[in-house]
Design a protein around this motif. Structure first.
Motif, mmCIF file in Angstrom:
data_model
loop_
_atom_site.group_PDB
_atom_site.id
_atom_site.type_symbol
_atom_site.label_atom_id
_atom_site.label_comp_id
_atom_site.label_asym_id
_atom_site.label_seq_id
_atom_site.Cartn_x
_atom_site.Cartn_y
_atom_site.Cartn_z
ATOM 1 N N LYS A 10 -48.178 -68.735 48.577
ATOM 2 C CA LYS A 10 -48.452 -69.230 47.223
ATOM 3 C C LYS A 10 -49.296 -70.504 47.275
ATOM 4 O O LYS A 10 -50.222 -70.676 46.467
ATOM 5 C CB LYS A 10 -47.126 -69.472 46.497
ATOM 6 C CG LYS A 10 -47.229 -69.719 45.037
ATOM 7 C CD LYS A 10 -47.470 -68.445 44.283
ATOM 8 C CE LYS A 10 -47.304 -68.720 42.789
ATOM 9 N NZ LYS A 10 -47.876 -67.669 41.978
ATOM 10 N N ASP A 49 -52.701 -70.157 45.179
ATOM 11 C CA ASP A 49 -52.582 -70.622 43.797
ATOM 12 C C ASP A 49 -52.822 -72.130 43.698
ATOM 13 O O ASP A 49 -51.958 -72.933 44.078
ATOM 14 C CB ASP A 49 -51.183 -70.275 43.281
ATOM 15 C CG ASP A 49 -51.011 -70.536 41.800
ATOM 16 O OD1 ASP A 49 -51.856 -71.235 41.204
ATOM 17 O OD2 ASP A 49 -50.016 -70.049 41.238
ATOM 18 N N TYR A 56 -50.106 -74.092 41.618
ATOM 19 C CA TYR A 56 -48.848 -74.216 42.361
ATOM 20 C C TYR A 56 -48.983 -75.308 43.418
ATOM 21 O O TYR A 56 -48.099 -76.141 43.582
ATOM 22 C CB TYR A 56 -48.500 -72.875 43.005
ATOM 23 C CG TYR A 56 -47.195 -72.861 43.765
ATOM 24 C CD1 TYR A 56 -45.984 -72.712 43.096
ATOM 25 C CD2 TYR A 56 -47.168 -72.981 45.147
ATOM 26 C CE1 TYR A 56 -44.786 -72.675 43.788
ATOM 27 C CE2 TYR A 56 -45.979 -72.953 45.852
ATOM 28 C CZ TYR A 56 -44.793 -72.805 45.163
ATOM 29 O OH TYR A 56 -43.609 -72.784 45.853
#
Length: 164
Positions: free
Chosen positions: A42, A46, A49
């Protein structure tokens, strides 16, 4: 529903009826690895994030500015342990900086062998100079006997050696 093989420990496990695509068993170590892998993936994929993860500790520190000061006051043993561990980390960093360093300007040749033993020795590679405590103990020179007196000069009260 059949059993599946865990991605991490490779043991067979029955998947949850609530998570039909479950690929990891319920062992604590496997779940920890699954969460770590998800977090890494992640972070890589992202940007929002990643920014949230980066800013979260900053926000917490701004809301709790005296936390560590209070913690060290309440836990002096932990603070002392951290000081000792920091000293070890500093020593390790110094040893790592010495690796492959042979530029010491005032080395004197010695035929002695020095064996570096201890926790710091494991972190050295191809190193000919390192921080160490070395005790150099010189032997005492042989005790010299007083020179033999000549036949012309005898200390008072001594008889000259008849064999001389």
């Amino acid at each position: 529903m059949g059993h599946r093989r865990c991605r991490y420990c490779e043991k067979l496990f029955p998947p949850s009826k609530f998570q039909p695509r479950q690929a990891v068993c319920s062992e604590a170590g496997c779940q920890r690895k699954r969460r770590t892998d998800y977090h890494k993936e992640k972070l890589a994929s992202d940007p929002e994030y990643r920014e949230g993860c980066r800013d979260s500790p900053r926000k917490w520190r701004s809301r709790n500015p005296n936390y560590w000061k209070q913690y060290r006051q309440k836990h002096p043993a932990a603070a002392e342990q951290n000081r000792q561990q920091q000293k070890l980390r500093d020593q390790k960093r110094k040893l790592c900086n010495l690796a492959n360093n042979t530029s010491a300007p005032d080395l004197k040749y010695s035929a002695a062998k020095v064996w570096l033993i201890g926790s710091g020795a494991a972190h050295l590679a191809n190193n000919n100079s390192a921080l160490a405590q070395v005790w150099v103990i010189e032997t005492l020179p042989p005790q010299r006997l007083p020179p033999a007196s000549s036949c012309k000069q005898h200390p008072a009260g001594l008889v000259a050696d008849p064999a001389a």
